[in-house]
Design an enzyme around this catalytic site. Structure first.
Site, PDB file in Angstrom:
ATOM      1  N   ASP A 213     103.838  25.868 -10.228  1.00 45.22           N
ATOM      2  CA  ASP A 213     105.052  25.977 -10.786  1.00 45.22           C
ATOM      3  C   ASP A 213     105.202  26.018 -12.145  1.00 45.22           C
ATOM      4  O   ASP A 213     106.122  26.840 -12.852  1.00 45.22           O
ATOM      5  CB  ASP A 213     105.927  24.749 -10.156  1.00 45.22           C
ATOM      6  CG  ASP A 213     106.009  24.803  -8.578  1.00 45.22           C
ATOM      7  OD1 ASP A 213     105.293  25.387  -8.042  1.00 45.22           O
ATOM      8  OD2 ASP A 213     106.942  24.228  -8.041  1.00 45.22           O
ATOM      9  N   TYR A 427     102.514  18.073 -14.245  1.00 46.01           N
ATOM     10  CA  TYR A 427     102.543  19.040 -13.029  1.00 46.01           C
ATOM     11  C   TYR A 427     101.927  20.612 -13.562  1.00 46.01           C
ATOM     12  O   TYR A 427     102.544  21.492 -14.186  1.00 46.01           O
ATOM     13  CB  TYR A 427     104.152  19.421 -12.934  1.00 46.01           C
ATOM     14  CG  TYR A 427     104.600  19.339 -11.240  1.00 46.01           C
ATOM     15  CD1 TYR A 427     103.982  18.610 -10.488  1.00 46.01           C
ATOM     16  CD2 TYR A 427     104.936  20.539 -10.907  1.00 46.01           C
ATOM     17  CE1 TYR A 427     104.142  18.807  -9.185  1.00 46.01           C
ATOM     18  CE2 TYR A 427     105.341  20.771  -9.502  1.00 46.01           C
ATOM     19  CZ  TYR A 427     104.812  19.912  -8.622  1.00 46.01           C
ATOM     20  OH  TYR A 427     105.293  19.942  -7.271  1.00 46.01           O
ATOM     21  N   GLU A 471      98.325  14.232  -4.335  1.00 48.70           N
ATOM     22  CA  GLU A 471      99.008  15.598  -4.798  1.00 48.70           C
ATOM     23  C   GLU A 471      97.831  16.397  -5.571  1.00 48.70           C
ATOM     24  O   GLU A 471      97.551  17.473  -5.609  1.00 48.70           O
ATOM     25  CB  GLU A 471     100.446  15.580  -4.982  1.00 48.70           C
ATOM     26  CG  GLU A 471     100.963  16.863  -5.027  1.00 48.70           C
ATOM     27  CD  GLU A 471     102.474  16.916  -5.601  1.00 48.70           C
ATOM     28  OE1 GLU A 471     102.913  15.696  -5.677  1.00 48.70           O
ATOM     29  OE2 GLU A 471     103.140  17.861  -5.715  1.00 48.70           O
TER      30      GLU A 471
HETATM   31  C1  2M8 Z   1     105.523  21.966  -5.617  1.00 48.17           C
HETATM   32  O1  2M8 Z   1     106.660  23.056  -5.629  1.00 48.17           O
HETATM   33  C2  2M8 Z   1     108.065  22.680  -5.254  1.00 48.17           C
HETATM   34  C3  2M8 Z   1     109.088  23.926  -5.354  1.00 48.17           C
HETATM   35  O2  2M8 Z   1     108.310  24.681  -4.329  1.00 48.17           O
HETATM   36  C4  2M8 Z   1     108.571  21.632  -6.131  1.00 48.17           C
HETATM   37  O3  2M8 Z   1     108.105  21.370  -7.356  1.00 48.17           O
HETATM   38  O4  2M8 Z   1     109.613  21.141  -5.695  1.00 48.17           O
HETATM   39  C5  2M8 Z   1     104.225  23.103  -5.880  1.00 48.17           C
HETATM   40  O5  2M8 Z   1     103.274  22.242  -6.056  1.00 48.17           O
HETATM   41  C6  2M8 Z   1     104.077  23.926  -4.763  1.00 48.17           C
HETATM   42  O6  2M8 Z   1     102.757  24.678  -4.963  1.00 48.17           O
HETATM   43  C7  2M8 Z   1     104.123  23.287  -3.440  1.00 48.17           C
HETATM   44  O7  2M8 Z   1     103.885  24.290  -2.403  1.00 48.17           O
HETATM   45  C8  2M8 Z   1     105.273  22.582  -3.215  1.00 48.17           C
HETATM   46  C9  2M8 Z   1     104.898  21.594  -1.875  1.00 48.17           C
HETATM   47  O8  2M8 Z   1     103.995  20.938  -2.029  1.00 48.17           O
HETATM   48  O9  2M8 Z   1     105.442  21.444  -4.533  1.00 48.17           O
END
Ligand code: 2M8
Length: 525
Positions: A213, A427, A471
């Protein structure tokens, strides 16, 4: 010719008849059969399995109970890859539940929302995306709420690996027969509707679509987007995450503006996108998907000619492949392989840099290749058909000063360690992520780098356990960041535990869909 894309019928609902038992018993002996497993491995396996069970909500698994309380697209693919060793029926269900949220244009939304979770738990929530109304022209389902953007296509590879873990159960359930038409529709959407630059490569139209992201790769193309007013939305991620690790408010405002614009254009890809980037990692996964689809087509052809047991029962639900002959499926497999070769050529021609020894993103709006070095530019290592010069250079880059694997880092960081934007905790701007490392481990093994793959496998497993399945991690100290008990971290640890170190690994599922010798050759560009 029989029509394969049977989308006259809506995709199955999670509660359709083939999803009979939400809590099937474990396979006998599913508690880690790898004979090389140590007591510590078994303990890690048990903890990982606990994480997946705790994060289970009905027919699918959330990435994290706190931060991400819905079903995410590429998360579910990685989750299924781990789950297949323990509960293959659940692994199949994980993917089928996600594909129940597929749109008629073939896109698989990046979030399938759970109606049981309050809107305040995650932003942007269903009332922001308004998929069932704004997504109408693109064929969004009307019986459930989803986002309107996508994530990397890991699903065909996941489906193939899930099938290989339990072929008899898979055939009996009609798993590949049901999923293949949906996977090919997904592939078509990305390869055609998203070839926004006419380069033979798919474009992402929002940083979230890359899955990485907040990567510095997006800074330049994102800078031209005017952020949404700070008082026009409320972030929910800061309720759970450490603000210093999360994207800044300004970047978040840009994410919101981009998503709202796409929604207001009713999720069409026919009008110009203000953000459009050809991302090498996303495209490498699209090529790996094409190879996996080739494998699946050959498997379905074998089923059609009776070379494989047809299974005790008939597939449930509409069978879009019913009239498709084995010869036609073989022809399809050949087309999947030839598309993989073509796209691999495009990837090298358009996104490779000899001077940095890695792939780079291309900003299709600005018409420039971006100098930023993200881990996304290493992911094509996954491809069996990557030409030798690029493979050799990527292997050098991986352990060189910019990513430091095996010297300054034990896990691949998400961004160039020497880049001015590098941040060890923020992030996707430097920390090590488990899914990226799993993909690189696979790539190393794919190209015969067994010792390096084994070392990385060991580091992934140690870090997964020590961090409580975090994570992501500081790439230098391995200090955990973000959510704990994170699903893909647990699932991918299970996969590595189950497949074992080199020599124990099942070759057929190591090669991104190269189980058939012909495909290994066919994958060469
Ligand atoms: C993160 O993305 C979400 C949006 O999709 C967020 O930041 O709210 C990223 O790490 C993405 O790659 C991942 O799929 C998601 C859920 O783990 O979180």
């Amino acid at each position: 010719m029989p029509v394969l894309l049977g989308f006259a019928d809506r995709p199955a609902r999670p509660d359709d008849s083939h999803h009979q038992d939400p809590h099937p018993p474990d396979r006998p002996g599913s508690a880690l059969e790898n004979p090389a497993a140590t007591a510590a491995d078994r303990e890690l396996w048990r903890s990982a399995r606990r994480v997946l069970r705790q994060n289970r909500t009905g027919a699918s698994t959330v990435p994290s109970r706190s931060l991400y309380p819905h079903q995410w697209s590429w998360d579910s693919a990685f989750i299924a890859i781990g789950l297949r060793h323990d509960e293959p029926a659940r692994a199949r269900m994980e993917l089928e539940t996600l594909f129940a949220a597929q749109w008629r244009d073939g896109r698989v939304p990046h979030i399938a929302f759970s109606p049981r979770v309050p809107h305040s738990a995650y932003f942007p929530s269903p009332d922001f995306w308004r998929s069932s109304t704004a997504g109408g022209p693109a064929g969004a389902p009307t019986d459930r709420q989803t986002s309107g953007i996508v994530q990397p296509p890991v699903h065909a590879l996941a489906a193939w690996l899930v099938h290989r873990a339990d072929p008899t159960g898979s055939v009996r359930a009609g798993f590949l027969r049901r999923l293949y038409p949906r996977l090919t529709a997904w592939q078509r959407y990305l390869a055609e509707d998203r070839d926004l630059g006419g380069l033979g490569l798919a474009a992402v139209v929002h940083p979230w679509e890359s899955g990485m992201d907040n990567s510095p790769c997006w800074d330049e193309p994102l800078a031209r987007i005017t952020p949404a007013a700070p008082d026009s939305f409320r972030r929910a991620d800061l309720d759970h995450g450490t603000p210093a690790d999360r994207p800044t408010d300004e970047d978040y405002g840009r994410y919101v503006a981009l998503a709202a614009g796409y929604r207001d254009r009713r999720y069409t890809d026919r009008e110009p996108h203000p953000f459009a980037v050809a991302d090498p990692g996303f495209n490498a996964l699209l090529i790996a998907a094409e190879l996996a689809l080739g494998e699946i087509a050959i498997e379905l052809a074998a089923e059609a000619t009776g070379e494989r047991p047809a299974g005790a029962g008939q597939p449930n639900g509409p069978d879009a492949l019913a009239a498709t002959s084995a010869a036609e499926l073989h022809a399809r497999a050949a087309r999947h392989r030839s598309r993989a070769r073509r796209r691999t050529r495009a990837l090298v021609q358009r996104l490779w840099s000899d001077s940095t020894g890695q792939f780079h993103c291309r900003d299709l709006v600005g018409g420039r290749t971006l100098a930023t070095r993200g881990a996304t530019g290493l992911l094509p290592l996954l491809l069996p058909g990557l030409p030798p010069p690029q493979t050799a250079a990527l292997l050098r880059t991986l352990s060189g000063a910019h990513f430091g694997l095996g010297s300054t880092t034990a896990l691949v960081p998400s961004h160039d360690l020497l880049g001015p934007e590098f941040h060890r905790g923020r992030y996707w701007r430097g920390p090590a992520w488990f899914n990226i490392n799993w993909l690189i481990e696979r790539g190393l093994r794919q190209h015969g780098e067994r010792a390096r793959a084994d070392a990385l496998r060991g580091s992934i497993l140690t870090a997964a356990g020590a961090s409580g399945f975090a994570e992501y991690l500081d790439p230098y100290t391995q200090e955990p960041h973000g959510a704990r008990a994170f699903s893909w971290t647990a699932a991918l640890a299970m996969d590595l535990l189950a497949t074992g170190p080199a020599g124990q690994a099942e070759d057929e599922d190591r090669a991104a869909g190269t189980g058939h010798p012909a495909e290994r050759e066919g994958a060469r560009p």
